[in-house]
Design an enzyme around this catalytic site. Structure first.
Site, PDB file in Angstrom:
ATOM      1  N   GLY A  75      11.704  -1.706   3.996  1.00 34.78           N
ATOM      2  CA  GLY A  75      10.903  -2.354   2.952  1.00 34.78           C
ATOM      3  C   GLY A  75      11.269  -1.796   1.587  1.00 34.78           C
ATOM      4  O   GLY A  75      12.308  -1.131   1.445  1.00 34.78           O
ATOM      5  N   ASN A  76      10.457  -2.064   0.594  1.00 34.95           N
ATOM      6  CA  ASN A  76      10.691  -1.465  -0.730  1.00 34.95           C
ATOM      7  C   ASN A  76       9.345  -1.227  -1.406  1.00 34.95           C
ATOM      8  O   ASN A  76       8.301  -1.580  -0.858  1.00 34.95           O
ATOM      9  CB  ASN A  76      11.628  -2.345  -1.568  1.00 34.95           C
ATOM     10  CG  ASN A  76      11.046  -3.724  -1.804  1.00 34.95           C
ATOM     11  OD1 ASN A  76      10.010  -3.871  -2.435  1.00 34.95           O
ATOM     12  ND2 ASN A  76      11.715  -4.760  -1.259  1.00 34.95           N
ATOM     13  N   HIS A  77       9.385  -0.628  -2.588  1.00 35.20           N
ATOM     14  CA  HIS A  77       8.133  -0.179  -3.231  1.00 35.20           C
ATOM     15  C   HIS A  77       7.429  -1.246  -4.073  1.00 35.20           C
ATOM     16  O   HIS A  77       6.511  -0.920  -4.815  1.00 35.20           O
ATOM     17  CB  HIS A  77       8.413   1.034  -4.119  1.00 35.20           C
ATOM     18  CG  HIS A  77       8.783   2.254  -3.334  1.00 35.20           C
ATOM     19  ND1 HIS A  77       7.918   2.822  -2.434  1.00 35.20           N
ATOM     20  CD2 HIS A  77       9.920   2.984  -3.295  1.00 35.20           C
ATOM     21  CE1 HIS A  77       8.493   3.880  -1.880  1.00 35.20           C
ATOM     22  NE2 HIS A  77       9.726   3.986  -2.388  1.00 35.20           N
ATOM     23  N   SER A  78       7.853  -2.498  -3.991  1.00 40.80           N
ATOM     24  CA  SER A  78       7.196  -3.515  -4.825  1.00 40.80           C
ATOM     25  C   SER A  78       5.713  -3.612  -4.461  1.00 40.80           C
ATOM     26  O   SER A  78       5.356  -3.722  -3.283  1.00 40.80           O
ATOM     27  CB  SER A  78       7.866  -4.874  -4.599  1.00 40.80           C
ATOM     28  OG  SER A  78       7.063  -5.883  -5.154  1.00 40.80           O
ATOM     29  N   ALA A 107      10.463  -9.009  -4.427  1.00 36.37           N
ATOM     30  CA  ALA A 107      11.611  -8.125  -4.215  1.00 36.37           C
ATOM     31  C   ALA A 107      12.079  -8.360  -2.781  1.00 36.37           C
ATOM     32  O   ALA A 107      11.658  -7.673  -1.846  1.00 36.37           O
ATOM     33  CB  ALA A 107      11.183  -6.680  -4.426  1.00 36.37           C
TER      34      ALA A 107
END
Ligand code: CTP
Length: 401
Positions: free
Chosen positions: A208-211, A276
């Protein structure tokens, strides 16, 4: 605020109809121009004479009988009005409005409306909570109408609960609020994406990512406030959306986001791709939790479909595509490259070099770039102000808006 505004009031057969003369009086006091339509059963609760006296115009019940020989055209009324307020609306009329059953003048006028429509339901508790009533309300909301939620209180049946029409003063406040706000996206359909995507590795792990999704959510809310019909497609976030007018679809992976976007894009005027989206996803998802047998492990990844690039190919002349670019280093050059490659109309550049901008913060600093070059080199601002800048820039393109 309401001076000179042309307001159509539609009354149906509910006991709450007795409150409408007061609403008409309040509107006339504000120097609005009011035309009243009633269903035949509404005349059993309040007289057309009272309403025509207060509104200073003839009241339409049956276009042939009540017009003193004049033909009242529902289409004319539909184009005349700056806003239509249907209050109180019975379960019966809600059903007709939701399904286009135009067997009286009031519903034909509703179907001819070219202006914003406000609907204030009023009925007994059990009728209000019945799934068919709730479904009709959802349908009417999805068509862009504003539902003035009934209040909880004592009902004519003696029961107590939701179903009581909101007070005339509150209906008036909603109208005031509506005319105060900028409605420059009224009639436009905007698709907004937000948040990260999660790409499953096994049943418990993902990439995943930090969005946080905040930028996309804020754009969706701002676009709705400015009159657009908004669909928000979001990846997993902790954010809550408390605007019932926004159609919200929740997805998890890049593939699900691709599917949701390609389904909604054909009917959208504008797509704002703030999500994102993961660029890579595991080639295979393990059906069971992967065990830590080895000292090192490797994961095989494959590229996800670039949703914007794909929609850039499908874009029609009257559609606008807005992308985001998160860059470090030579941001402007890279962003312009993405704008061209993905056939975008605008790209919003976030630089990783700027403190207080990008993921997981309430502020952002963006550079807005069109095909002609930099339109706005923004300062560090609250994300709501950035959303306003983005929508203003879309407006300036003057394509389709
Ligand atoms: N985007 C997309 N589908 C993807 C990846 C990105 O629609 N699979 C969109 C993003 O939502 C964003 C824009 O493309 O609006 C640019 O995303 P960004 O991550 O900055 O760039 P990429 O094109 O993915 O290129 P790179 O990561 O190499 O910079």
């Amino acid at each position: 605020m309401l001076k000179g505004k042309k307001i159509v009031i539609g009354i149906t057969g509910s006991i709450a109809a007795y409150k409408i003369p007061f609403l008409v009086r309040l509107l006339i006091r504000e120097e609005a121009m009011v035309r009243v339509i009633m269903t035949p059963s509404a005349t059993g609760f309040v007289t057309p004479l009272t309403l025509s006296t207060l509104s200073r115009a003839n009241v339409i019940v049956d276009p042939f009988k009540e017009s003193n020989g004049e033909w009242n055209n529902h289409v004319d009324l539909g184009s005349w009005a700056d806003a239509m307020v249907f209050a109180p609306v019975t379960a019966n009329t809600l059903g007709k409005m939701a399904n286009g059953i135009a067997d009286n003048f009031l519903v034909t006028a509703y179907l001819s409306a070219k202006c914003p429509v406000f609907i204030a339901p009023a009925m007994d508790l059990d009728m209000y909570i019945h799934p068919s009533t709730q479904k009709n309300i959802q349908v009417l909301r999805s068509y862009g109408n504003t539902i003035i939620e009934p209040q909880v209180g004592e009902l004519a049946s003696g029961l107590s609960g939701p179903g009581r029409m909101d007070e005339p003063e509150n209906i008036l406040s909603q109208l005031r609020f509506f005319f105060e706000r900028k409605q420059d996206f009224y009639g436009k359909t905007i698709l907004v994406t937000a948040g990260p995507t999660y790409e499953a590795i096994d049943p418990v792990r993902f990439i995943g990512n930090h969005s946080s999704g905040l930028m996309g959510y804020t754009i969706a809310e701002e676009a709705s406030r400015r009159g657009a019909r908004v669909t928000l497609i979001s990846g997993p976030t902790h954010l809550e959306l408390d605007n019932p007018e926004i159609h919200h679809e929740k997805v998890v992976s890049a593939a699900e986001m691709y599917h949701a976007c390609t389904t909604s894009f054909p009917t959208a005027d504008i797509l704002i791709m703030a999500a994102a989206v993961a660029d890579y996803t595991p080639s295979e998802v393990s059906p069971v939790k992967i065990k830590k047998k080895e000292k090192t492990g490797s994961l095989y990844l494959k590229k996800t479909t670039d949703i914007l690039e794909e929609l850039g190919k499908r874009k029609k002349k009257n559609q606008l595509l807005v992308g985001f670019a998160l860059e470090s280093g030579d941001g402007i050059k890279n962003a312009i490259g993405k704008l061209r490659k993905k056939n975008l109309d605008l790209i919003i550049l976030n630089s990783l070099d700027d403190k207080g901008a990008g993921f997981e913060v309430a502020t952002n600093k963006v550079t807005i770039i069109s095909k002609k070059g930099v339109l706005l080199a923004g300062e560090l601002k609250d994300k709501r102000a950035v959303a306003t800048d983005i929508l203003d820039a879309i407006k300036k393109l003057k394509v389709n808006t």
